[in-house]
Scaffold this motif. Structure first.
Motif, PDB file in Angstrom:
ATOM      1  N   LEU A 284      42.746  68.846 -34.786  1.00 32.14           N
ATOM      2  CA  LEU A 284      43.867  69.573 -35.367  1.00 32.14           C
ATOM      3  C   LEU A 284      43.667  71.073 -35.226  1.00 32.14           C
ATOM      4  O   LEU A 284      44.616  71.815 -34.924  1.00 32.14           O
ATOM      5  N   GLU A 285      42.458  71.547 -35.441  1.00 31.00           N
ATOM      6  CA  GLU A 285      42.171  72.972 -35.287  1.00 31.00           C
ATOM      7  C   GLU A 285      42.468  73.433 -33.861  1.00 31.00           C
ATOM      8  O   GLU A 285      43.079  74.493 -33.641  1.00 31.00           O
TER       9      GLU A 285
ATOM     10  N   GLN B  18      43.013  62.324 -51.509  1.00 28.44           N
ATOM     11  CA  GLN B  18      42.105  63.467 -51.582  1.00 28.44           C
ATOM     12  C   GLN B  18      41.818  64.067 -50.200  1.00 28.44           C
ATOM     13  O   GLN B  18      41.395  65.211 -50.087  1.00 28.44           O
ATOM     14  N   ASP B  19      42.067  63.292 -49.159  1.00 31.58           N
ATOM     15  CA  ASP B  19      41.841  63.787 -47.798  1.00 31.58           C
ATOM     16  C   ASP B  19      42.982  64.678 -47.307  1.00 31.58           C
ATOM     17  O   ASP B  19      42.874  65.280 -46.233  1.00 31.58           O
ATOM     18  N   LEU B  20      44.044  64.760 -48.095  1.00 28.20           N
ATOM     19  CA  LEU B  20      45.197  65.552 -47.659  1.00 28.20           C
ATOM     20  C   LEU B  20      44.905  67.044 -47.659  1.00 28.20           C
ATOM     21  O   LEU B  20      45.332  67.774 -46.750  1.00 28.20           O
ATOM     22  N   GLU B  21      44.168  67.521 -48.645  1.00 27.23           N
ATOM     23  CA  GLU B  21      43.948  68.965 -48.791  1.00 27.23           C
ATOM     24  C   GLU B  21      43.248  69.593 -47.584  1.00 27.23           C
ATOM     25  O   GLU B  21      43.677  70.665 -47.131  1.00 27.23           O
TER      26      GLU B  21
ATOM     27  N   LEU C 270      46.669  73.222 -41.570  1.00 24.77           N
ATOM     28  CA  LEU C 270      48.054  73.392 -41.152  1.00 24.77           C
ATOM     29  C   LEU C 270      48.628  74.742 -41.592  1.00 24.77           C
ATOM     30  O   LEU C 270      49.544  75.270 -40.960  1.00 24.77           O
ATOM     31  N   LYS C 271      48.067  75.308 -42.661  1.00 25.29           N
ATOM     32  CA  LYS C 271      48.511  76.631 -43.119  1.00 25.29           C
ATOM     33  C   LYS C 271      48.249  77.715 -42.074  1.00 25.29           C
ATOM     34  O   LYS C 271      48.847  78.793 -42.123  1.00 25.29           O
ATOM     35  N   LYS C 272      47.372  77.435 -41.119  1.00 27.58           N
ATOM     36  CA  LYS C 272      47.031  78.428 -40.105  1.00 27.58           C
ATOM     37  C   LYS C 272      48.071  78.495 -38.982  1.00 27.58           C
ATOM     38  O   LYS C 272      47.984  79.370 -38.116  1.00 27.58           O
TER      39      LYS C 272
ATOM     40  N   HIS D  10      55.710  70.052 -48.307  1.00 22.83           N
ATOM     41  CA  HIS D  10      56.732  71.105 -48.189  1.00 22.83           C
ATOM     42  C   HIS D  10      58.023  70.567 -47.567  1.00 22.83           C
ATOM     43  O   HIS D  10      58.684  71.257 -46.781  1.00 22.83           O
ATOM     44  N   MET D  11      58.357  69.346 -47.928  1.00 24.49           N
ATOM     45  CA  MET D  11      59.612  68.746 -47.469  1.00 24.49           C
ATOM     46  C   MET D  11      60.728  69.112 -48.447  1.00 24.49           C
ATOM     47  O   MET D  11      60.547  68.985 -49.663  1.00 24.49           O
TER      48      MET D  11
END
Length: 299
Positions: free
Chosen positions: A57-58, A84-87, A93-95, A123-124
């Motif tokens: 992903l990075e 808990q793996d979502l964070e 993804l914020k990047k 953020h839907m």
């Protein structure tokens, strides 16, 4: 005269850059496509290397930022089994430098008791929604709305799920698995209204979902045939793009191309994501890693 010609050439160059970078105001739009990250802090199983998804992903985000896409679309299954793996995924993804539009996948509901909380974290703006860029309408369907795993027990959607399963059994179809879901009658009516308006206004429409509606026998949405029948009645629909089937697939239903994009989770090192470029005449999907590339002309 030479000065006017220089100004004219500069304007052409600026327009070219504008289209290349996928700004929605021009006729060309470029955006990122991500599916089935399916990160989990857990051991590898078969071809699924859960922890490796963060590095993939990075790398994906670095590429999308470097290519200056106008926005990106995520087709769900962000995590595999644990909320808990979502964070860790969201932090990465914020990047992304441009906006991300998401629809969830079936794995994203595991351990989730309140669907609205999940949608808020992703953020839907709603359970399903659409947005417009230039003359293109992007429709983000939620094929998990009616499913055994998405908290429908005790709601009006429970009866709709039962009806879908009865039709699948009657048709002797193969898509009645517990990891498949469908869209409700309310979402179906909303989609029909969106298509009617788009057709009237001359908009071009792309449909996105987690579950495919075609090309992937046994992995399609529970009411796949009904949705395909609806979409086939509108010439404004130019393509349907989904995830869920990690190996990817491609087919036509009538004149509509259906793309099932490859899942990032699969294999130890090979990545899978894409960049789509839209023009007035074609859709070009440039695949990275395992993701196949396509060039589709519009009628």
């Amino acid at each position: 005269m030479k000065k006017n010609r220089a100004i004219w050439l500069l304007c052409i160059l600026m327009l070219s850059i504008h289209l290349t970078h996928g700004q929605a105001g021009g006729s060309g739009i470029r955006f990122g496509l991500i599916a089935d990250i399916q990160y989990g802090d857990c051991d590898t199983r078969g071809t699924r290397f859960y922890r490796n998804s963060l590095k993939k992903l990075e790398d994906c985000i670095d590429t999308l930022n470097h290519q200056q896409v106008a926005f990106s679309i995520n087709l769900g299954d962000i995590t595999d089994r644990n909320p808990q793996d979502l964070e860790p995924v969201l932090q990465r993804l914020k990047k992304l430098k441009r906006q991300l539009y998401t629809t969830p996948g079936n794995h994203d509901y595991k351990g989730v008791a309140d669907n609205k909380t999940l949608y808020k974290k992703l953020h839907m703006p709603g359970e399903y929604y659409s947005f417009k860029k230039g003359n293109w309408r992007f429709v983000m369907l939620n094929t998990n709305e009616v499913a055994a795993y998405s908290n429908v027990t005790g709601t009006w959607k429970e009866k709709e799920l039962s009806n879908m399963m009865e039709r699948i059994r009657a048709d002797k179809a193969h898509n009645g698995a517990e990891y498949n879901g469908g869209i409700s009658s309310a979402q179906f009516s909303w989609l029909k209204s969106i298509l009617q308006t788009a057709q009237k206004k001359g908009e071009r429409v792309l449909i996105f979902s987690h579950h495919p509606f075609s090309c992937a026998d046994g992995l399609t949405a529970l009411n796949d045939k009904e949705v395909v029948s609806l979409l086939s009645g509108y010439s404004c629909v130019k393509a349907v793009i989904a995830g869920h089937h990690h190996t990817g697939a491609f087919c036509y239903e009538g004149k509509i191309p259906f793309i099932v994009t490859e899942g990032m989770i699969e294999t130890e090192h090979a990545n899978a994501f894409g960049i789509i470029e839209l023009t007035d005449g074609e859709l070009i999907l440039r695949g990275y890693g395992r993701t196949r590339s396509y060039k589709l002309a519009f009628e």
